[in-house]
Design a protein around this motif. Structure first.
Motif, PDB file in Angstrom:
ATOM      1  N   ILE A 229       0.821  -1.218   0.000  1.00 42.29           N
ATOM      2  CA  ILE A 229       0.000   0.000   0.000  1.00 42.29           C
ATOM      3  C   ILE A 229       0.854   1.266   0.000  1.00 42.29           C
ATOM      4  O   ILE A 229       1.814   1.371   0.762  1.00 42.29           O
ATOM      5  CB  ILE A 229      -0.949   0.011   1.223  1.00 42.29           C
ATOM      6  N   PHE A 230       0.495   2.200  -0.882  1.00 41.58           N
ATOM      7  CA  PHE A 230       1.122   3.520  -0.897  1.00 41.58           C
ATOM      8  C   PHE A 230       0.035   4.577  -0.725  1.00 41.58           C
ATOM      9  O   PHE A 230      -1.076   4.407  -1.222  1.00 41.58           O
ATOM     10  CB  PHE A 230       1.851   3.766  -2.228  1.00 41.58           C
ATOM     11  N   GLU A 231       0.379   5.671  -0.040  1.00 42.44           N
ATOM     12  CA  GLU A 231      -0.542   6.798   0.089  1.00 42.44           C
ATOM     13  C   GLU A 231       0.053   7.965  -0.665  1.00 42.44           C
ATOM     14  O   GLU A 231       1.184   8.366  -0.381  1.00 42.44           O
ATOM     15  CB  GLU A 231      -0.719   7.174   1.566  1.00 42.44           C
ATOM     16  N   VAL A 232      -0.705   8.517  -1.632  1.00 37.91           N
ATOM     17  CA  VAL A 232      -0.146   9.595  -2.451  1.00 37.91           C
ATOM     18  C   VAL A 232      -1.175  10.703  -2.682  1.00 37.91           C
ATOM     19  O   VAL A 232      -2.377  10.529  -2.479  1.00 37.91           O
ATOM     20  CB  VAL A 232       0.328   9.079  -3.841  1.00 37.91           C
ATOM     21  N   SER A 233      -0.655  11.830  -3.114  1.00 36.22           N
ATOM     22  CA  SER A 233      -1.502  12.868  -3.696  1.00 36.22           C
ATOM     23  C   SER A 233      -0.896  13.258  -5.026  1.00 36.22           C
ATOM     24  O   SER A 233       0.277  13.636  -5.092  1.00 36.22           O
ATOM     25  CB  SER A 233      -1.575  14.100  -2.796  1.00 36.22           C
ATOM     26  N   CYS A 234      -1.692  13.164  -6.076  1.00 39.22           N
ATOM     27  CA  CYS A 234      -1.201  13.565  -7.392  1.00 39.22           C
ATOM     28  C   CYS A 234      -1.340  15.073  -7.560  1.00 39.22           C
ATOM     29  O   CYS A 234      -0.982  15.634  -8.586  1.00 39.22           O
ATOM     30  CB  CYS A 234      -1.951  12.829  -8.503  1.00 39.22           C
ATOM     31  N   LYS A 235      -1.905  15.724  -6.536  1.00 41.42           N
ATOM     32  CA  LYS A 235      -2.004  17.182  -6.577  1.00 41.42           C
ATOM     33  C   LYS A 235      -0.770  17.823  -5.941  1.00 41.42           C
ATOM     34  O   LYS A 235      -0.121  18.674  -6.527  1.00 41.42           O
ATOM     35  CB  LYS A 235      -3.266  17.626  -5.841  1.00 41.42           C
ATOM     36  N   THR A 236      -0.426  17.349  -4.735  1.00 41.80           N
ATOM     37  CA  THR A 236       0.734  17.926  -4.037  1.00 41.80           C
ATOM     38  C   THR A 236       2.019  17.162  -4.327  1.00 41.80           C
ATOM     39  O   THR A 236       3.106  17.663  -4.058  1.00 41.80           O
ATOM     40  CB  THR A 236       0.516  17.897  -2.513  1.00 41.80           C
ATOM     41  N   GLY A 237       1.891  15.950  -4.865  1.00 44.39           N
ATOM     42  CA  GLY A 237       3.079  15.136  -5.125  1.00 44.39           C
ATOM     43  C   GLY A 237       3.517  14.308  -3.931  1.00 44.39           C
ATOM     44  O   GLY A 237       4.444  13.503  -4.020  1.00 44.39           O
TER      45      GLY A 237
ATOM     46  N   ASP B 131       7.360   9.958  -4.494  1.00 43.15           N
ATOM     47  CA  ASP B 131       8.768   9.523  -4.470  1.00 43.15           C
ATOM     48  C   ASP B 131       8.902   8.089  -3.950  1.00 43.15           C
ATOM     49  O   ASP B 131       9.664   7.295  -4.492  1.00 43.15           O
ATOM     50  CB  ASP B 131       9.619  10.495  -3.638  1.00 43.15           C
ATOM     51  N   GLU B 132       8.124   7.753  -2.928  1.00 47.29           N
ATOM     52  CA  GLU B 132       8.214   6.391  -2.378  1.00 47.29           C
ATOM     53  C   GLU B 132       7.767   5.346  -3.385  1.00 47.29           C
ATOM     54  O   GLU B 132       8.369   4.288  -3.528  1.00 47.29           O
ATOM     55  CB  GLU B 132       7.330   6.268  -1.141  1.00 47.29           C
ATOM     56  N   TRP B 133       6.705   5.656  -4.057  1.00 52.12           N
ATOM     57  CA  TRP B 133       6.169   4.753  -5.089  1.00 52.12           C
ATOM     58  C   TRP B 133       7.196   4.594  -6.214  1.00 52.12           C
ATOM     59  O   TRP B 133       7.471   3.478  -6.673  1.00 52.12           O
ATOM     60  CB  TRP B 133       4.834   5.319  -5.569  1.00 52.12           C
ATOM     61  N   ALA B 134       7.818   5.691  -6.619  1.00 51.76           N
ATOM     62  CA  ALA B 134       8.820   5.626  -7.689  1.00 51.76           C
ATOM     63  C   ALA B 134      10.040   4.826  -7.229  1.00 51.76           C
ATOM     64  O   ALA B 134      10.596   4.030  -7.989  1.00 51.76           O
ATOM     65  CB  ALA B 134       9.231   7.032  -8.125  1.00 51.76           C
ATOM     66  N   LYS B 135      10.408   5.022  -5.953  1.00 52.19           N
ATOM     67  CA  LYS B 135      11.544   4.272  -5.400  1.00 52.19           C
ATOM     68  C   LYS B 135      11.237   2.780  -5.434  1.00 52.19           C
ATOM     69  O   LYS B 135      12.075   1.955  -5.790  1.00 52.19           O
ATOM     70  CB  LYS B 135      11.798   4.736  -3.960  1.00 52.19           C
ATOM     71  N   TRP B 136      10.011   2.459  -5.079  1.00 49.33           N
ATOM     72  CA  TRP B 136       9.603   1.048  -5.077  1.00 49.33           C
ATOM     73  C   TRP B 136       9.654   0.469  -6.497  1.00 49.33           C
ATOM     74  O   TRP B 136      10.087  -0.659  -6.701  1.00 49.33           O
ATOM     75  CB  TRP B 136       8.192   0.917  -4.490  1.00 49.33           C
ATOM     76  N   LEU B 137       9.239   1.269  -7.491  1.00 48.36           N
ATOM     77  CA  LEU B 137       9.304   0.804  -8.881  1.00 48.36           C
ATOM     78  C   LEU B 137      10.746   0.495  -9.277  1.00 48.36           C
ATOM     79  O   LEU B 137      11.026  -0.552  -9.868  1.00 48.36           O
ATOM     80  CB  LEU B 137       8.733   1.868  -9.826  1.00 48.36           C
ATOM     81  N   HIS B 138      11.654   1.395  -8.917  1.00 46.26           N
ATOM     82  CA  HIS B 138      13.069   1.178  -9.223  1.00 46.26           C
ATOM     83  C   HIS B 138      13.553  -0.140  -8.628  1.00 46.26           C
ATOM     84  O   HIS B 138      14.164  -0.951  -9.316  1.00 46.26           O
ATOM     85  CB  HIS B 138      13.927   2.323  -8.651  1.00 46.26           C
ATOM     86  N   SER B 139      13.234  -0.342  -7.337  1.00 43.82           N
ATOM     87  CA  SER B 139      13.780  -1.541  -6.683  1.00 43.82           C
ATOM     88  C   SER B 139      13.111  -2.799  -7.232  1.00 43.82           C
ATOM     89  O   SER B 139      13.742  -3.844  -7.357  1.00 43.82           O
ATOM     90  CB  SER B 139      13.633  -1.442  -5.162  1.00 43.82           C
ATOM     91  N   THR B 140      11.825  -2.705  -7.599  1.00 39.06           N
ATOM     92  CA  THR B 140      11.139  -3.870  -8.145  1.00 39.06           C
ATOM     93  C   THR B 140      11.713  -4.258  -9.511  1.00 39.06           C
ATOM     94  O   THR B 140      11.866  -5.435  -9.828  1.00 39.06           O
ATOM     95  CB  THR B 140       9.632  -3.582  -8.283  1.00 39.06           C
ATOM     96  N   LEU B 141      12.009  -3.273 -10.324  1.00 34.07           N
ATOM     97  CA  LEU B 141      12.541  -3.573 -11.650  1.00 34.07           C
ATOM     98  C   LEU B 141      13.962  -4.117 -11.590  1.00 34.07           C
ATOM     99  O   LEU B 141      14.371  -4.893 -12.446  1.00 34.07           O
ATOM    100  CB  LEU B 141      12.498  -2.332 -12.553  1.00 34.07           C
ATOM    101  N   LYS B 142      14.693  -3.704 -10.565  1.00 36.33           N
ATOM    102  CA  LYS B 142      16.070  -4.220 -10.417  1.00 36.33           C
ATOM    103  C   LYS B 142      16.062  -5.673  -9.960  1.00 36.33           C
ATOM    104  O   LYS B 142      16.924  -6.446 -10.331  1.00 36.33           O
ATOM    105  CB  LYS B 142      16.844  -3.369  -9.393  1.00 36.33           C
TER     106      LYS B 142
END
Ligand SMILES: Nc1nc2c(ncn2[C@@H]2O[C@H](COP(=O)(O)OP(=O)(O)OP(=O)(O)O)[C@@H](O)[C@H]2O)c(=O)[nH]1
Ligand SMILES: [Mg+2]
Ligand SMILES: [Zn+2]
Lengths: 215, 125
Positions: free
Chosen positions: A191-199, A203-214
């Motif tokens: 689970i991730f909690e985000v706001s696409c308005k404030t951003g 960053d956490e979600w993107a970090k997770w994507l990086h580590s998952t792809l590696k």
């Protein structure tokens, strides 16, 4: 006379999904099937994610909508390869629709493909399209009763993104209830909690994507 | 709703199995649907009846066997079924550690087929 069949009704879809998956993985592309109800913020999440990744992962997008090209235009504006599928009357993408557009993305140059499914919290969960993971977006204004009302989507998803947390002060919804109900339906959901308005949280979600792809 | 695409797939499978075996008419299509499959039997029946017209299944009926959602509790080691479409915890001991055993089925079981009646005047000639 009786003819025994004993096959899954969705077998045909499943076979094509496996074909798609082979094509994607042979090109080294990680695929995320992105699902939510209409307006939860799928396209906004893609825009924020693409900006956050900033070219460090090469992204491609397949947009599924009943009609129109608005979402594809938003992605195209970011200089990202995108294909629009119009499903007509169908309330979900199926494996065959994805199969037909495989040649329209430069898969060889991509690390990750997001498939934005048709806005619908029910049907897309039933149709594999050849993805590595299913990610669902639930936005706070939809309410904290959604996991128990739409269990299949929460059970099928590998990742839950709770969006629009900037609106929390205006809504009487409990993020804790969403999380605990989702986890009891699917103990391994991430689970991730985000706001696409404030951003916030992107960053956490993107970090997770990086580590998952590696991995 | 996607019950229409499921009914369409179902009809195609039934028709090709029927033809492949040399028959020309479908009488009954039997399927099994789990309560957690997300498919509504009523909608599926409606879609099937709409789509079967002008096919070799036009006189057929769709028979649906519903499968309840069942699980096995890893804590108290008991089997159980629930009445709804999902399991939150074991109904005996409230444990969250369980294995879902059934309820996601969407299977075609069998089709009953027949030959079109040969017209009387063509018999014994
Ligand atoms: N306040 C707030 N608004 C948001 C957020 N994310 C998205 N929105 C708004 O919600 C609306 C819908 O967002 P989209 O990204 O188009 O949603 P979608 O899920 O792609 O919608 P469909 O493709 O139509 O199903 C837009 O007006 C967005 O600006 C957020 O985090 N906070
Ligand atoms: Mg969108
Ligand atoms: Zn128990």
């Amino acid at each position: 006379m009786k003819l025994k069949i004993a096959s899954k009704i969705l077998d045909a879809n499943e076979r094509i999904a496996q074909d798609n998956k082979r094509v994607f993985s042979s090109m080294g592309v990680y695929v995320i099937n992105l699902m939510s109800s209409p307006g939860a913020g799928k396209t906004s999440l893609l825009e924020m994610t693409i900006n956050e990744l900033d070219g460090r992962l090469k992204v491609g997008v397949i947009e599924g909508d009943i009609t129109g090209t608005d979402d594809a235009a938003r992605i195209n504006a970011l200089g990202i390869p995108v294909v629009q599928i119009n499903t007509g009357s169908a309330c979900h993408l199926d494996a065959n629709m994805i199969n037909e557009v495989l040649g329209d993305l430069p898969l060889n140059d991509l690390d990750i493909v997001f498939i934005e499914n048709v806005g619908n919290l029910v049907c897309p969960a039933e149709f594999n399209v050849g993805e590595d993971i299913k990610t669902m977006v639930l936005s706070l204004p939809e309410g904290d009763d959604k996991p128990l009302k739409y269990p299949l989507m929460f059970q099928e998803s590998d990742v839950l993104i709770i969006n629009k947390i900037d609106l929390k002060p205006f809504l009487g919804v409990s993020i804790e209830k969403i999380k605990s109900d989702a986890l009891s339906l699917n103990p391994s959901i991430r689970i991730f909690e985000v706001s696409c308005k404030t951003g916030e949280g992107i960053d956490e979600w993107a970090k997770w994507l990086h580590s998952t792809l590696k991995a | 709703m996607h019950e229409a695409s499921i009914a369409d797939g179902l009809l195609r499978t039934a028709i090709s199995v029927c033809r492949d075996n040399g028959f020309s008419r479908i009488e009954i299509v039997r399927i099994r649907i789990g309560r957690a499959s997300g498919v509504m039997p009523e909608s599926l029946l409606f879609a099937f009846d709409a789509l079967k017209a002008e096919t070799i299944a036009s006189e057929s009926s769709l028979v649906i066997e519903e499968v309840p959602v069942a699980g096995y509790c890893n804590t108290c080691k008991r089997d159980f079924t629930v009445s709804g479409s999902f399991i939150l915890c074991c109904p005996y001991c409230s444990s969250n550690s369980f294995t879902v055993k059934s309820g996601r089925e969407l299977d075609i079981i069998e089709v009953e087929v027949g030959e079109d009646e040969v017209k009387d005047c063509l018999k014994d000639t």
